[in-house]
Design a protein around this motif. Sequence first.
Motif, PDB file in Angstrom:
ATOM      1  N   SER A 180       9.879 -20.243 -30.266  1.00 53.60           N
ATOM      2  CA  SER A 180       9.397 -19.181 -31.004  1.00 53.60           C
ATOM      3  C   SER A 180       8.118 -18.798 -30.007  1.00 53.60           C
ATOM      4  CB  SER A 180       8.745 -19.627 -32.331  1.00 53.60           C
ATOM      5  OG  SER A 180       7.934 -18.268 -32.705  1.00 53.60           O
ATOM      6  N   PHE A 181       7.828 -17.574 -29.635  1.00 57.86           N
ATOM      7  CA  PHE A 181       6.744 -16.933 -29.097  1.00 57.86           C
ATOM      8  C   PHE A 181       5.960 -16.261 -30.097  1.00 57.86           C
ATOM      9  CE2 PHE A 181       9.976 -18.222 -25.967  1.00 57.86           C
ATOM     10  CZ  PHE A 181       9.054 -18.494 -24.820  1.00 57.86           C
ATOM     11  N   VAL A 182       4.614 -16.184 -30.304  1.00 56.31           N
ATOM     12  CA  VAL A 182       3.945 -15.791 -31.086  1.00 56.31           C
ATOM     13  C   VAL A 182       2.645 -14.956 -30.273  1.00 56.31           C
ATOM     14  CG1 VAL A 182       2.287 -15.764 -33.112  1.00 56.31           C
ATOM     15  CG2 VAL A 182       4.444 -16.925 -33.198  1.00 56.31           C
ATOM     16  N   ASP A 183       2.824 -13.813 -30.382  1.00 59.40           N
ATOM     17  CA  ASP A 183       1.416 -13.026 -29.876  1.00 59.40           C
ATOM     18  C   ASP A 183       0.579 -12.864 -30.872  1.00 59.40           C
ATOM     19  OD1 ASP A 183       0.084 -11.646 -27.909  1.00 59.40           O
ATOM     20  OD2 ASP A 183       1.623 -10.229 -27.267  1.00 59.40           O
ATOM     21  N   GLY A 184      -0.661 -12.861 -30.443  1.00 61.29           N
ATOM     22  CA  GLY A 184      -1.734 -12.367 -31.558  1.00 61.29           C
ATOM     23  C   GLY A 184      -1.701 -10.883 -32.090  1.00 61.29           C
ATOM     24  N   PRO A 185      -2.187 -10.560 -32.855  1.00 59.86           N
ATOM     25  CA  PRO A 185      -2.371  -9.461 -33.552  1.00 59.86           C
ATOM     26  C   PRO A 185      -3.212  -8.632 -32.372  1.00 59.86           C
ATOM     27  CG  PRO A 185      -3.620 -10.786 -34.947  1.00 59.86           C
ATOM     28  CD  PRO A 185      -3.048 -11.686 -33.987  1.00 59.86           C
ATOM     29  N   PRO A 186      -2.923  -7.233 -32.333  1.00 54.18           N
ATOM     30  CA  PRO A 186      -3.646  -6.408 -30.893  1.00 54.18           C
ATOM     31  C   PRO A 186      -5.031  -6.653 -30.949  1.00 54.18           C
ATOM     32  CG  PRO A 186      -2.018  -4.998 -32.213  1.00 54.18           C
ATOM     33  CD  PRO A 186      -2.101  -6.246 -33.028  1.00 54.18           C
ATOM     34  N   ASP A 187      -5.805  -6.668 -31.975  1.00 55.08           N
ATOM     35  CA  ASP A 187      -7.377  -6.864 -31.778  1.00 55.08           C
ATOM     36  C   ASP A 187      -7.815  -8.305 -32.324  1.00 55.08           C
ATOM     37  OD1 ASP A 187      -7.433  -4.489 -30.906  1.00 55.08           O
ATOM     38  OD2 ASP A 187      -7.825  -3.614 -32.933  1.00 55.08           O
ATOM     39  N   GLY A 188      -6.882  -9.271 -32.454  1.00 59.17           N
ATOM     40  CA  GLY A 188      -7.188 -10.606 -33.077  1.00 59.17           C
ATOM     41  C   GLY A 188      -7.522 -10.435 -34.512  1.00 59.17           C
ATOM     42  N   SER A 189      -7.934 -11.586 -34.883  1.00 57.23           N
ATOM     43  CA  SER A 189      -8.061 -12.019 -36.162  1.00 57.23           C
ATOM     44  C   SER A 189      -9.464 -12.445 -36.244  1.00 57.23           C
ATOM     45  CB  SER A 189      -7.146 -13.172 -37.028  1.00 57.23           C
ATOM     46  OG  SER A 189      -7.720 -13.230 -38.430  1.00 57.23           O
ATOM     47  N   TYR A 190     -10.536 -11.952 -37.098  1.00 54.27           N
ATOM     48  CA  TYR A 190     -11.827 -12.060 -37.091  1.00 54.27           C
ATOM     49  C   TYR A 190     -12.288 -13.135 -38.009  1.00 54.27           C
ATOM     50  CZ  TYR A 190     -12.182  -8.090 -33.656  1.00 54.27           C
ATOM     51  OH  TYR A 190     -12.231  -7.495 -32.668  1.00 54.27           O
ATOM     52  N   THR A 191     -12.835 -14.299 -37.599  1.00 56.20           N
ATOM     53  CA  THR A 191     -13.474 -15.260 -38.297  1.00 56.20           C
ATOM     54  C   THR A 191     -14.811 -14.828 -38.404  1.00 56.20           C
ATOM     55  OG1 THR A 191     -11.911 -17.045 -37.298  1.00 56.20           O
ATOM     56  CG2 THR A 191     -14.198 -17.844 -38.167  1.00 56.20           C
ATOM     57  N   ASN A 192     -15.598 -15.171 -39.550  1.00 54.98           N
ATOM     58  CA  ASN A 192     -16.858 -14.860 -39.639  1.00 54.98           C
ATOM     59  C   ASN A 192     -17.783 -15.976 -40.014  1.00 54.98           C
ATOM     60  OD1 ASN A 192     -15.447 -13.790 -42.454  1.00 54.98           O
ATOM     61  ND2 ASN A 192     -17.576 -14.551 -43.002  1.00 54.98           N
ATOM     62  N   ALA A 193     -18.922 -16.028 -39.862  1.00 51.02           N
ATOM     63  CA  ALA A 193     -19.926 -17.413 -40.154  1.00 51.02           C
ATOM     64  C   ALA A 193     -21.238 -17.091 -40.266  1.00 51.02           C
ATOM     65  CB  ALA A 193     -19.727 -18.429 -39.218  1.00 51.02           C
ATOM     66  N   VAL A 194     -22.124 -17.801 -40.961  1.00 58.86           N
ATOM     67  CA  VAL A 194     -23.467 -17.586 -40.922  1.00 58.86           C
ATOM     68  C   VAL A 194     -23.988 -19.030 -40.820  1.00 58.86           C
ATOM     69  CG1 VAL A 194     -25.487 -16.669 -42.065  1.00 58.86           C
ATOM     70  CG2 VAL A 194     -23.415 -15.943 -42.999  1.00 58.86           C
ATOM     71  N   HIS A 195     -24.837 -19.110 -39.750  1.00 60.66           N
ATOM     72  CA  HIS A 195     -25.668 -20.198 -39.396  1.00 60.66           C
ATOM     73  C   HIS A 195     -26.939 -20.118 -39.941  1.00 60.66           C
ATOM     74  CE1 HIS A 195     -22.551 -21.559 -35.990  1.00 60.66           C
ATOM     75  NE2 HIS A 195     -21.908 -21.484 -36.945  1.00 60.66           N
ATOM     76  N   ALA A 196     -27.243 -21.126 -40.294  1.00 60.52           N
ATOM     77  CA  ALA A 196     -29.039 -21.263 -40.626  1.00 60.52           C
ATOM     78  C   ALA A 196     -29.593 -22.612 -40.328  1.00 60.52           C
ATOM     79  CB  ALA A 196     -29.147 -21.207 -42.501  1.00 60.52           C
ATOM     80  N   ALA A 197     -30.762 -22.259 -39.737  1.00 58.21           N
ATOM     81  CA  ALA A 197     -31.427 -23.479 -39.198  1.00 58.21           C
ATOM     82  C   ALA A 197     -32.762 -23.452 -39.734  1.00 58.21           C
ATOM     83  CB  ALA A 197     -31.751 -23.205 -37.788  1.00 58.21           C
ATOM     84  N   VAL A 198     -33.341 -24.866 -39.962  1.00 60.37           N
ATOM     85  CA  VAL A 198     -34.572 -25.183 -40.591  1.00 60.37           C
ATOM     86  C   VAL A 198     -35.353 -25.721 -39.455  1.00 60.37           C
ATOM     87  CG1 VAL A 198     -35.850 -26.007 -42.362  1.00 60.37           C
ATOM     88  CG2 VAL A 198     -33.740 -24.955 -42.889  1.00 60.37           C
ATOM     89  N   VAL A 199     -36.452 -25.429 -38.970  1.00 56.37           N
ATOM     90  CA  VAL A 199     -37.109 -25.891 -37.977  1.00 56.37           C
ATOM     91  C   VAL A 199     -38.626 -26.442 -38.398  1.00 56.37           C
ATOM     92  CG1 VAL A 199     -35.999 -24.863 -36.025  1.00 56.37           C
ATOM     93  CG2 VAL A 199     -38.145 -24.021 -36.736  1.00 56.37           C
TER      94      VAL A 199
END
Lengths: 159, 786
Positions: free
Chosen positions: B623-642
Amino acid sequence: MMQITLTVNGVTKALTVEPRRLLADVLRHEFGCYGVRFGCSHGACGCCTVHVDGQPRLSCIAFAVQCDGMSIATIEGMPKDGALHPLQQAFIAEHALQCGYCTPGFIMALAPFVERGTDPTDTEIRDAMSGNICRCTGYDGIVAAIRRAIGERKRVDSD
Amino acid sequence: MTDRTPHQPRFVGARILRLEDPRLVSGQARHVDDLVLPGMLHLRLVRSQLAHATLASIDVSALHAGFPDALVFTGQDIGALGIRANSDLPSVQPCVQPILARERVRFVGEPVAAVLTTDSYSVEDAAETVFVDYDALPVLADIETALAPGAPAMFENWRGNLFIEQSRTGGDIAAARARARHVIRRTYRNQRQAGVPMECRGVIAALDPTGRILTVWSSTQIPHLMRTYLAQELNWQENRIHVIAPEVGGGFGVKGHVFAEDVLVAWLAIRTRRPIKWIEDRREHLIASIHAREHVHVLEAYVTAEGKILGLKADITVDVGAYSVWPFTAASDPGMVAKVLPGPYDIAAYEATYRAVATNKCPIGTYRGVGRPAAVFSQERLMNEIAIELGIDPITLRERNLIGQFPYTNILGYTYDKGSYAESLVKIRELVAPDVERARKPEKPHIRIGVGLALFLEQTAHGTPDFVRRRSPIETGYESAKVEMHPDATVSVDSGLQCHGQGHETTFAQLVADQLGILPADILVRHGNTVTSPYSVGTWGSRGITLGGGAAHRAAGIIRDKLIAIAAQHLQARPETIELADRQARVKGDPTRAIGVETLARWAQRNVENLPPGMEPGLIAISFVDGPPDGSYTNAVHAAVVEIDLSTGQIKLKRFVVVEDCGTIVNPMIVDGQVRGGVVQGIGSALWEHFVYDKDGQPLTTNFADYLLPSAPGLPDIEVHHIQTPSPVTPLGMKGLGEGGAIGPAAAIANAVENALGVPVQETPITPSRVWELIKKRKPIAAGGV
């Protein structure tokens, strides 16, 4: 060239080596211990850690001739009676590796720390890891693996 | 293209321990450097000691006198072979990196001559005796020098020192500016870095005894692309080149290129008819593989009184060093920033100009995140600065600009699939609330606590159209897998990917086991080998599990359907009533009607007389799988405490929290590991790692004492939380996640430092000396919230 004798994982060999040949190269090519890895070749990353007479040492900044007559253990010698060392098992259980290139060095550096019979804090565990670099894991899994292996040792000791 | 498993997944989603680990923890893995071939010659490169010079002469007389058996080759011998990495976008100025320098050298570390002996020690001695006479040229050591009027051109026929300068626009930026209440303009900078996998690069090439087959063992992430490039450059038939990546000790994008050394080693093997081995040392890796980052962004936001961003203007400059890299080209980093800067925000007008500047430094290539750590640093620093200038809580400002509905097509025309942007902000606010409280009321007079966050998207699993738009040599974006069930019902999966820590041998086995009703332990996943796997573009770009895993899932589905068809005839049941589980094909709800998968597999290949009429023997599928034209969007929030010590400038990272959404999770243990490892690389970018050149283009950080990598002490545990929003456009709803961890930390940590000190942070790395400079700028103001 110099004549030396090394005992590696219980196997003793007499060798003729150039004085400049690194211990790591001799372990790799004369003893087939390819689990000994070069990460930096300047003693800064810990990938090449082996035990020389029971002590963790960096084989990329040691000459083989310095170890004449000594007993060396590498990652290949860690399993006992066909079972992985508890720290090796803990690395698997806690996802303490990704590419695994640095893993033998970490295990060789930290097995004595696990075996010494103390109950360290996480800060002490991290300090004990300070000589080894892992680029993949972010270290959390390794801390957890050491913690798990220490717990396992305590369980065995109390049995 | 939603694919579903036909029954409740048993292994997808489970914390399965990695099948590859036993060999890795016991020293049994074999890397390129562990391979020894009879008659092998060792290669040592003589590398340029100057950043910019003409090659006056190369004197090898001492070499021949001292090492009569050594072989030596220079650019005159190897001729016009090169790395040609040019897109055909209109502003591109093409260049070629010679495999061995000929008339000119353009960075310290550029290969100048190749020396061969039979021993890895003597070859270093021999290479030391090669005498290269350079005539120094003016050094273009930074962006300003390279772009100054009258600066010498890096390549013949070039006008100015730009590989590329392009624009991307959408909406009416002038109208946005005219309507804005506030115009907020800032400049942000990210430093040059090295990627630093723990295994350095290595290549071995050898002809077979007939001279017809060239086998190349390389620590590459892109075996098929390397084969294609070698075939083109060496003018060999592609079916006569085998590229094998054995165990590879990390890559992070660094090994996702075809390098001059790869072509050189292959050429030397053909030329000498001897096996050739080249193993990079750490200094070579640091000065002459690829570097990363070194961005300057000037952003201008047009904002309403309420904090709504009407338009964003960006000027993006990247110091990409001396050459364009194959296959991603010199446009990769700046182009990525221009593409992704709108991020998770609804911005109606956008104008970005991006440029890649040629300088006398190591070429910039792809390293985890590729442009996005810098883009998110600028985007999320700007959001904070807008919030502070307008007196709005930073999370509230983000919420006012956030995309609300999916799918969403952004101002550049990229369509985002479903995500959890707003939910992730709510969750992170709860998670760091105690730290925000502590930051408001410092307990010690000389200690300040700060909390900062970064919200971002990561385009993953993008398909061919995204690469066609770039018009660069990468060209395409599909992945592939071949799945074969053997007569004993064990399975081989041959993936076109190359796995160097991602755990594909486990996650792909999970995907395939669920399809075929067998156990992951029944499945052997092989990868990194052009001999066994179908064509693929390799492992990079957070695409492995979604596209490569998706291909394995689909190929296994073809075999599943065939097994079910055989079982249906035997069990006298309709195919849709049959499920594969527990190594059986059985009628759902009727456990008495079942047949073993092993029997079916044997029939399909050994006792084919039992097959339904007309069915072909065999259980193999590709099988050959091409991605969706614009891809798939993973999202994230990072928080830092300094925590910052005002009396010394010392900065301690006390806490780092991630809320991420990569859709369907195949193995939560591996996802957490990828996120944590990425985050710590991002922390390195934020605080420590800096590849430094002096004004003569001489590298100063050429070992691990000078180039500071994150180590265990001084790092907090990385807390990872998940939201799962399956993608509607990928197999099983999976999204990529390999790079995301590295994207957010610089922005989150900089925002935390700003929160602690009340002084904006415009540049990384945020070293103690830079913190000290910030402390001196402090005014007694309170930066609001996180």
